[in-house]
Design an enzyme around this catalytic site. Sequence first.
Site, PDB file in Angstrom:
ATOM      1  N   ASN A 297      37.053  26.842  52.369  1.00 26.62           N
ATOM      2  CA  ASN A 297      37.234  28.306  52.377  1.00 26.62           C
ATOM      3  C   ASN A 297      35.962  29.001  52.851  1.00 26.62           C
ATOM      4  O   ASN A 297      36.033  30.008  53.568  1.00 26.62           O
ATOM      5  CB  ASN A 297      37.647  28.808  50.999  1.00 26.62           C
ATOM      6  CG  ASN A 297      39.134  28.651  50.772  1.00 26.62           C
ATOM      7  OD1 ASN A 297      39.935  29.333  51.408  1.00 26.62           O
ATOM      8  ND2 ASN A 297      39.505  27.726  49.913  1.00 26.62           N
TER       9      ASN A 297
ATOM     10  N   ARG B  56      24.798  29.595  29.473  1.00 27.43           N
ATOM     11  CA  ARG B  56      25.458  30.278  30.585  1.00 27.43           C
ATOM     12  C   ARG B  56      24.725  31.555  30.981  1.00 27.43           C
ATOM     13  O   ARG B  56      24.640  31.893  32.164  1.00 27.43           O
ATOM     14  CB  ARG B  56      26.904  30.604  30.214  1.00 27.43           C
ATOM     15  CG  ARG B  56      27.659  31.186  31.381  1.00 27.43           C
ATOM     16  CD  ARG B  56      29.037  31.632  31.023  1.00 27.43           C
ATOM     17  NE  ARG B  56      29.670  30.646  30.165  1.00 27.43           N
ATOM     18  CZ  ARG B  56      30.982  30.485  30.038  1.00 27.43           C
ATOM     19  NH1 ARG B  56      31.802  31.203  30.693  1.00 27.43           N
ATOM     20  NH2 ARG B  56      31.485  29.603  29.235  1.00 27.43           N
TER      21      ARG B  56
ATOM     22  N   ARG C  60      32.584  27.035  38.097  1.00 30.18           N
ATOM     23  CA  ARG C  60      31.946  27.419  36.829  1.00 30.18           C
ATOM     24  C   ARG C  60      32.517  28.743  36.387  1.00 30.18           C
ATOM     25  O   ARG C  60      32.691  29.648  37.219  1.00 30.18           O
ATOM     26  CB  ARG C  60      30.427  27.602  36.982  1.00 30.18           C
ATOM     27  CG  ARG C  60      29.657  26.401  37.417  1.00 30.18           C
ATOM     28  CD  ARG C  60      29.666  25.265  36.452  1.00 30.18           C
ATOM     29  NE  ARG C  60      29.139  25.578  35.134  1.00 30.18           N
ATOM     30  CZ  ARG C  60      29.154  24.725  34.117  1.00 30.18           C
ATOM     31  NH1 ARG C  60      29.703  23.547  34.241  1.00 30.18           N
ATOM     32  NH2 ARG C  60      28.635  25.063  32.950  1.00 30.18           N
TER      33      ARG C  60
ATOM     34  N   LEU D 284      32.077  32.301  34.893  1.00 32.65           N
ATOM     35  CA  LEU D 284      30.956  33.241  34.816  1.00 32.65           C
ATOM     36  C   LEU D 284      31.111  34.066  33.539  1.00 32.65           C
ATOM     37  O   LEU D 284      32.233  34.383  33.128  1.00 32.65           O
ATOM     38  CB  LEU D 284      30.957  34.141  36.052  1.00 32.65           C
ATOM     39  CG  LEU D 284      30.668  33.393  37.351  1.00 32.65           C
ATOM     40  CD1 LEU D 284      31.113  34.203  38.565  1.00 32.65           C
ATOM     41  CD2 LEU D 284      29.191  33.027  37.461  1.00 32.65           C
TER      42      LEU D 284
ATOM     43  N   ASN E 198      37.749  36.135  44.145  1.00 31.27           N
ATOM     44  CA  ASN E 198      38.000  34.699  43.984  1.00 31.27           C
ATOM     45  C   ASN E 198      39.275  34.327  44.720  1.00 31.27           C
ATOM     46  O   ASN E 198      40.152  35.173  44.910  1.00 31.27           O
ATOM     47  CB  ASN E 198      38.164  34.384  42.480  1.00 31.27           C
ATOM     48  CG  ASN E 198      38.447  32.915  42.222  1.00 31.27           C
ATOM     49  OD1 ASN E 198      37.773  32.036  42.771  1.00 31.27           O
ATOM     50  ND2 ASN E 198      39.446  32.623  41.397  1.00 31.27           N
TER      51      ASN E 198
ATOM     52  N   HIS F 199      42.446  31.515  44.487  1.00 34.41           N
ATOM     53  CA  HIS F 199      43.073  30.533  43.595  1.00 34.41           C
ATOM     54  C   HIS F 199      44.333  29.988  44.275  1.00 34.41           C
ATOM     55  O   HIS F 199      45.103  30.758  44.865  1.00 34.41           O
ATOM     56  CB  HIS F 199      43.431  31.197  42.254  1.00 34.41           C
ATOM     57  CG  HIS F 199      44.021  30.227  41.288  1.00 34.41           C
ATOM     58  ND1 HIS F 199      43.267  29.279  40.618  1.00 34.41           N
ATOM     59  CD2 HIS F 199      45.303  30.024  40.905  1.00 34.41           C
ATOM     60  CE1 HIS F 199      44.063  28.546  39.863  1.00 34.41           C
ATOM     61  NE2 HIS F 199      45.301  28.988  40.012  1.00 34.41           N
TER      62      HIS F 199
ATOM     63  N   ASP G  27      40.938  33.257  36.309  1.00 36.01           N
ATOM     64  CA  ASP G  27      41.993  33.475  37.299  1.00 36.01           C
ATOM     65  C   ASP G  27      42.816  34.736  37.015  1.00 36.01           C
ATOM     66  O   ASP G  27      44.030  34.765  37.223  1.00 36.01           O
ATOM     67  CB  ASP G  27      42.901  32.227  37.406  1.00 36.01           C
ATOM     68  CG  ASP G  27      42.113  31.006  37.871  1.00 36.01           C
ATOM     69  OD1 ASP G  27      41.197  31.172  38.691  1.00 36.01           O
ATOM     70  OD2 ASP G  27      42.409  29.901  37.407  1.00 36.01           O
TER      71      ASP G  27
ATOM     72  N   GLU H 185      45.263  29.586  52.428  1.00 33.00           N
ATOM     73  CA  GLU H 185      44.013  30.109  51.855  1.00 33.00           C
ATOM     74  C   GLU H 185      43.049  30.513  52.971  1.00 33.00           C
ATOM     75  O   GLU H 185      42.373  31.547  52.886  1.00 33.00           O
ATOM     76  CB  GLU H 185      43.347  29.053  50.957  1.00 33.00           C
ATOM     77  CG  GLU H 185      44.126  28.718  49.702  1.00 33.00           C
ATOM     78  CD  GLU H 185      43.379  27.736  48.797  1.00 33.00           C
ATOM     79  OE1 GLU H 185      42.177  27.912  48.567  1.00 33.00           O
ATOM     80  OE2 GLU H 185      44.016  26.773  48.320  1.00 33.00           O
TER      81      GLU H 185
HETATM   82  C1  GAR Z   1      40.582  25.735  46.895  1.00 32.43           C
HETATM   83  O1  GAR Z   1      41.884  25.244  46.959  1.00 32.43           O
HETATM   84  C2  GAR Z   1      40.482  26.916  45.947  1.00 32.43           C
HETATM   85  O2  GAR Z   1      41.616  27.725  45.974  1.00 32.43           O
HETATM   86  C3  GAR Z   1      40.346  26.204  44.617  1.00 32.43           C
HETATM   87  O3  GAR Z   1      39.478  25.142  44.877  1.00 32.43           O
HETATM   88  C4  GAR Z   1      39.640  24.720  46.233  1.00 32.43           C
HETATM   89  C5  GAR Z   1      38.279  24.709  46.889  1.00 32.43           C
HETATM   90  O4  GAR Z   1      38.354  24.143  48.171  1.00 32.43           O
HETATM   91  N1  GAR Z   1      39.848  27.091  43.607  1.00 32.43           N
HETATM   92  C6  GAR Z   1      40.267  27.079  42.348  1.00 32.43           C
HETATM   93  O5  GAR Z   1      41.069  26.279  41.913  1.00 32.43           O
HETATM   94  C7  GAR Z   1      39.630  28.147  41.460  1.00 32.43           C
HETATM   95  N2  GAR Z   1      40.405  28.347  40.293  1.00 32.43           N
HETATM   96  P1  GAR Z   1      37.200  24.409  49.227  1.00 32.43           P
HETATM   97  O6  GAR Z   1      35.898  23.994  48.543  1.00 32.43           O
HETATM   98  O7  GAR Z   1      37.532  23.483  50.364  1.00 32.43           O
HETATM   99  O8  GAR Z   1      37.223  25.851  49.608  1.00 32.43           O
END
Ligand code: GAR
Length: 217
Positions: A16, A67, A93, A95, A109, A111, A147, A176
């Site tokens: 991403n 934290r 992580r 926050l 963010n 998800h 989330d 995404e």
């Molecule tokens: C992605 O699918 C993102 O949506 C998810 O982690 C992956 C990261 O991939 N995030 C979550 O699950 C957050 N709750 P990337 O490092 O290739 O972007």
Amino acid sequence: MARLRVAVLISGRGSNLQALVDACSNPAFPAEIRLVISNEPGAPGLVRAERARIPTRVISHKEFPDRAGFDAALDCALEEAGIELVCLAGFMRMLGDAFVTRWRNRLINIHPSLLPAFKGLKTHERVLAAGVRFTGCTVHFVRPAMDEGPIIVQSAVSVLAGDDPARLAERVLGEEHKAYPLALRLIAEGRVTVTGERVDISGATGPAPSALINPTG
Ligand code: GAR
């Protein structure tokens, strides 16, 4: 016009991040990535940032007793770089409330589900176990609960017979990579406002009313 100064926070692969880097590489795009921070020293996403000549920082949560200390170090790095918007991109992580409140409506963010369904980890496994016909991804403003927060962009993906978590994850990831740059662009264009925990986007036209049915045939 000045471009919005963005930081991207990662923990791993950074696909991403790459989508955001690619979008920002167009000089006409209204945002630029000024800083990439990883909490994991070996995150492959750091290499993507270096390749794009974006400054990187590793702020390992393991080096802080709690934290609050970790969050303060993040905050300091972001302030130092003059960051206006923070994008979490596979940043694994949680926050703290103080950090999230401080960056309220300046912290987003992505998800891999259609929130508010399937918050948390192992999303695609749970989607398949639940037997839903559609899933997708969501870009949202961050609130203290995991989330959760006002939704900016969503993209829906059909769940297909024979899907396994890996195949489904791959198709969702493709969405995404479109949804995140779109959300960033809308914010950077100053078109996004949050009213009562709902997002309004000025001048946006949605897709045609959907008649998508799954399964077909
Ligand atoms: C992605 O699918 C993102 O949506 C998810 O982690 C992956 C990261 O991939 N995030 C979550 O699950 C957050 N709750 P990337 O490092 O290739 O972007």
